[in-house]
Scaffold this motif. Structure first.
Motif, PDB file in Angstrom:
ATOM      1  N   UNK A 102       0.835  -1.205   0.000  1.00 36.98           N
ATOM      2  CA  UNK A 102       0.000   0.000   0.000  1.00 36.98           C
ATOM      3  C   UNK A 102       0.870   1.255   0.000  1.00 36.98           C
ATOM      4  N   UNK A 103       1.263   1.672  -1.173  1.00 38.82           N
ATOM      5  CA  UNK A 103       2.056   2.889  -1.333  1.00 38.82           C
ATOM      6  C   UNK A 103       1.183   4.104  -1.011  1.00 38.82           C
ATOM      7  N   UNK A 104       1.795   5.260  -0.750  1.00 41.78           N
ATOM      8  CA  UNK A 104       0.985   6.466  -0.508  1.00 41.78           C
ATOM      9  C   UNK A 104       0.008   6.734  -1.661  1.00 41.78           C
ATOM     10  N   UNK A 105       0.417   6.466  -2.892  1.00 39.65           N
ATOM     11  CA  UNK A 105      -0.488   6.710  -4.032  1.00 39.65           C
ATOM     12  C   UNK A 105      -1.686   5.756  -3.973  1.00 39.65           C
ATOM     13  N   UNK A 106      -1.449   4.502  -3.605  1.00 37.70           N
ATOM     14  CA  UNK A 106      -2.554   3.540  -3.505  1.00 37.70           C
ATOM     15  C   UNK A 106      -3.483   3.883  -2.345  1.00 37.70           C
ATOM     16  N   UNK A 107      -2.899   4.404  -1.267  1.00 42.57           N
ATOM     17  CA  UNK A 107      -3.740   4.823  -0.131  1.00 42.57           C
ATOM     18  C   UNK A 107      -4.650   5.974  -0.562  1.00 42.57           C
ATOM     19  N   UNK A 108      -4.088   6.946  -1.292  1.00 42.43           N
ATOM     20  CA  UNK A 108      -4.906   8.071  -1.780  1.00 42.43           C
ATOM     21  C   UNK A 108      -6.017   7.570  -2.691  1.00 42.43           C
ATOM     22  N   UNK A 109      -5.661   6.626  -3.558  1.00 49.17           N
ATOM     23  CA  UNK A 109      -6.653   6.100  -4.499  1.00 49.17           C
ATOM     24  C   UNK A 109      -7.757   5.345  -3.750  1.00 49.17           C
ATOM     25  N   UNK A 110      -7.357   4.585  -2.721  1.00 50.62           N
ATOM     26  CA  UNK A 110      -8.336   3.840  -1.913  1.00 50.62           C
ATOM     27  C   UNK A 110      -9.277   4.808  -1.204  1.00 50.62           C
ATOM     28  N   UNK A 111      -8.722   5.887  -0.663  1.00 49.74           N
ATOM     29  CA  UNK A 111      -9.570   6.881   0.000  1.00 49.74           C
ATOM     30  C   UNK A 111     -10.542   7.501  -1.005  1.00 49.74           C
ATOM     31  N   UNK A 112     -10.023   7.919  -2.152  1.00 50.98           N
ATOM     32  CA  UNK A 112     -10.844   8.684  -3.104  1.00 50.98           C
ATOM     33  C   UNK A 112     -11.886   7.809  -3.813  1.00 50.98           C
ATOM     34  N   UNK A 113     -11.510   6.577  -4.136  1.00 53.04           N
ATOM     35  CA  UNK A 113     -12.405   5.761  -4.976  1.00 53.04           C
ATOM     36  C   UNK A 113     -13.248   4.780  -4.172  1.00 53.04           C
ATOM     37  N   UNK A 114     -12.829   4.482  -2.930  1.00 48.84           N
ATOM     38  CA  UNK A 114     -13.548   3.450  -2.174  1.00 48.84           C
ATOM     39  C   UNK A 114     -14.131   4.016  -0.864  1.00 48.84           C
ATOM     40  N   UNK A 115     -13.261   4.521   0.011  1.00 48.42           N
ATOM     41  CA  UNK A 115     -13.727   4.904   1.354  1.00 48.42           C
ATOM     42  C   UNK A 115     -14.633   6.145   1.301  1.00 48.42           C
ATOM     43  N   UNK A 116     -14.165   7.206   0.623  1.00 46.59           N
ATOM     44  CA  UNK A 116     -14.953   8.452   0.621  1.00 46.59           C
ATOM     45  C   UNK A 116     -16.330   8.256  -0.022  1.00 46.59           C
ATOM     46  N   UNK A 117     -16.412   7.626  -1.206  1.00 52.77           N
ATOM     47  CA  UNK A 117     -17.756   7.424  -1.764  1.00 52.77           C
ATOM     48  C   UNK A 117     -18.655   6.559  -0.890  1.00 52.77           C
ATOM     49  N   UNK A 118     -18.066   5.622  -0.153  1.00 56.32           N
ATOM     50  CA  UNK A 118     -18.880   4.784   0.737  1.00 56.32           C
ATOM     51  C   UNK A 118     -19.481   5.624   1.851  1.00 56.32           C
ATOM     52  N   UNK A 119     -18.631   6.429   2.493  1.00 61.54           N
ATOM     53  CA  UNK A 119     -19.099   7.240   3.618  1.00 61.54           C
ATOM     54  C   UNK A 119     -20.140   8.257   3.133  1.00 61.54           C
ATOM     55  N   UNK A 120     -19.879   8.858   1.966  1.00 62.02           N
ATOM     56  CA  UNK A 120     -20.843   9.833   1.403  1.00 62.02           C
ATOM     57  C   UNK A 120     -22.182   9.169   1.109  1.00 62.02           C
TER      58      UNK A 120
END
Ligand code: AMP
Ligand code: GLY
Length: 422
Positions: free
Chosen positions: A236-254
């Motif tokens: 889990x590189x910093x870029x993959x963490x950002x992508x996970x937040x933007x594409x998976x976690x944030x849309x789920x919470x929203x």
């Protein structure tokens, strides 16, 4: 603060260990707890299925916050029922816990929010499911819809095993909830876990981890709850963490908030890092066990403050800090686990094995005649941190050598993937 923590596993011992370090804590009660937790908190036996009895206990004991460890009580609505009585709870409502409680629910949410995940179809009866897998590319993944204690997933390499997995689900192998099947495409890649706290609106990314689900070395044998874990996960590189937040976690919470069922608690995303980027395998609505053990020895701030921020909706200004050292947890389990195993076996020298940089979290243990005895399948989580993952692993295995329990076994290769990537 007076805190009631619910659960009895290694995860809960690790949570208790972190909560106990908070300057805000005045009393920690754990139900039911285990022999290790009893050394740092008061263990009480409550009927956790009787939410009004739990609420009564909280009122009598002036509990300020209830922290729910496992998914079962959350899916059963303990957070809703306690909150209805004015008691603050860290952990999602029944409606939000469906992210773990129903795979079909999560698949629909992913489709609506455009979250990357394996393509899938859900079936309520056996015939169309069998027709669907008849010419589906192999391997194909067959999942019971509801909670199945980690046993509801079959990766079918051939049609006969796909068929028998589907039939077992409709024969009631996973109870009534399982009488629905999600059939999905097989994803290729490396697995990783990602944890984030959320108050329903604000999200605080926590950390990454990897676990070892299979019982034997080389990732062989049946699936277990987890035989070891480490954090962070190098994949889990910093870029993959950002992508996970933007594409998976944030849309789920929203999406959960937009539906009127905001998710408050810890969101644990099981990910497959594919050639196309991270894809969601599943959500859990709790900390992982044994991932939590590795996370809690790395945590370098007040866990209780963070949990409270989730409950109060003030996570937007919260900060988390981590020790730079990686951590690794090796599970000692009872011979026979995940099948039948003995309990009541004495375990010696646990305290002697707690050397520098090593914490020993209890899972299935009990006190008997002044001794610690085994009382479950997964029994201890030997958790070490050090400057490198190699050193942490060496420390953990050196500690295991000091523990006197002939009836126990463990994997000897925890962390192999992290070491290969170095
Ligand atoms: P779960 O109970 O959903 O965590 O699934 C158990 C394990 O099955 C996961 O940790 C993965 O190793 C594997 N798995 C689940 N779904 C898939 C999939 N679509 N593709 C590949 N492996 C999967
Ligand atoms: N270690 C996997 C889990 O907690 O679900």
């Amino acid at each position: 603060m007076r805190v009631l923590l619910i659960g009895s596993g290694g995860r809960e011992h690790a949570l208790a260990y972190a909560i106990a370090q908070s300057p805000d804590l005045t009393r920690l009660v754990v139900s039911p707890g285990n022999a290790g937790i009893a050394q740092i908190a008061t263990c009480v036996s409550l009927d956790l299925a009787d939410h009004s009895a739990v609420a009564g206990f909280c009122r009598k004991q002036n509990i300020d916050l209830v922290v729910v460890g496992p998914e079962g009580p959350l899916v059963a609505g303990i957070a809703d029922d306690l909150q209805a009585e004015g008691i603050a709870v860290f952990g999602p409502s029944r409606a939000a816990a469906r992210l773990e409680g129903s795979k079909d629910f999560t698949k629909i949410l992913c489709a609506e929010a455009g979250i990357p995940t394996a393509a899938s179809q859900t079936f309520d009866s056996v015939k169309p499911a069998l027709t669907y897998v008849h010419d589906h590319p192999l391997p194909v993944v067959i999942k019971a819809d509801g909670l199945a204690a980690g046993k509801g997933v079959t990766i079918a390499e051939d049609r006969a095993s796909a068929q028998s997995a589907i039939e077992a689900i409709f024969d009631g192998a996973f109870g009534e909830d399982g009488a629905r099947v999600v059939i999905e495409d097989f994803l290729e890649g490396e697995e990783a876990s990602f944890f984030a706290l959320t108050d329903g609106t604000n999200i605080l990314p926590l950390a990454t981890a990897q676990d070892h689900k299979r019982v034997f070395d080389g990732d062989k044998g049946p699936n277990t709850g987890g035989m070891g874990a480490y954090s962070p996960a190098p994949v889990m590189t910093p870029a993959l963490i950002d992508e996970t937040m933007a594409r998976i976690i944030e849309p789920t919470v929203r999406m959960m908030a937009a539906r009127g069922t905001p998710f408050c608690g810890v969101l644990y995303a099981g990910l497959m890092i594919t050639a196309e980027g991270p894809k969601l395998i599943e959500y859990n609505v709790r900390f992982g066990d044994p991932e939590c053990q590795a996370l809690m020895v790395r945590l370098d701030c007040d866990l209780l403050t963070l949990l409270n921020d989730c409950v109060e909706g003030t996570l937007g200004t919260a900060r988390v800090s981590w020790r730079p050292e990686p951590a690794l947890c090796v599970v000692m389990a009872a011979q026979g686990y995940p099948g039948a195993y003995k309990t009541g076996e004495p375990i010696g020298n646990i305290d002697g094995a707690r050397t520098t940089g090593v914490e020993i979290f209890h899972a299935g243990t009990a006190q008997k005649d002044g001794h610690i005895v085994s009382n479950g399948g997964r029994v201890l989580g030997i958790t070490a941190s050090a400057a490198t993952i190699e050193d942490a692993r060496e420390r953990a295995y050196e500690a295991i050598d000091l523990i006197d329990w002939p009836g126990g076994f463990f994997r000897t290769d925890i962390g192999w993937r992290a070491m290969e990537s170095n």
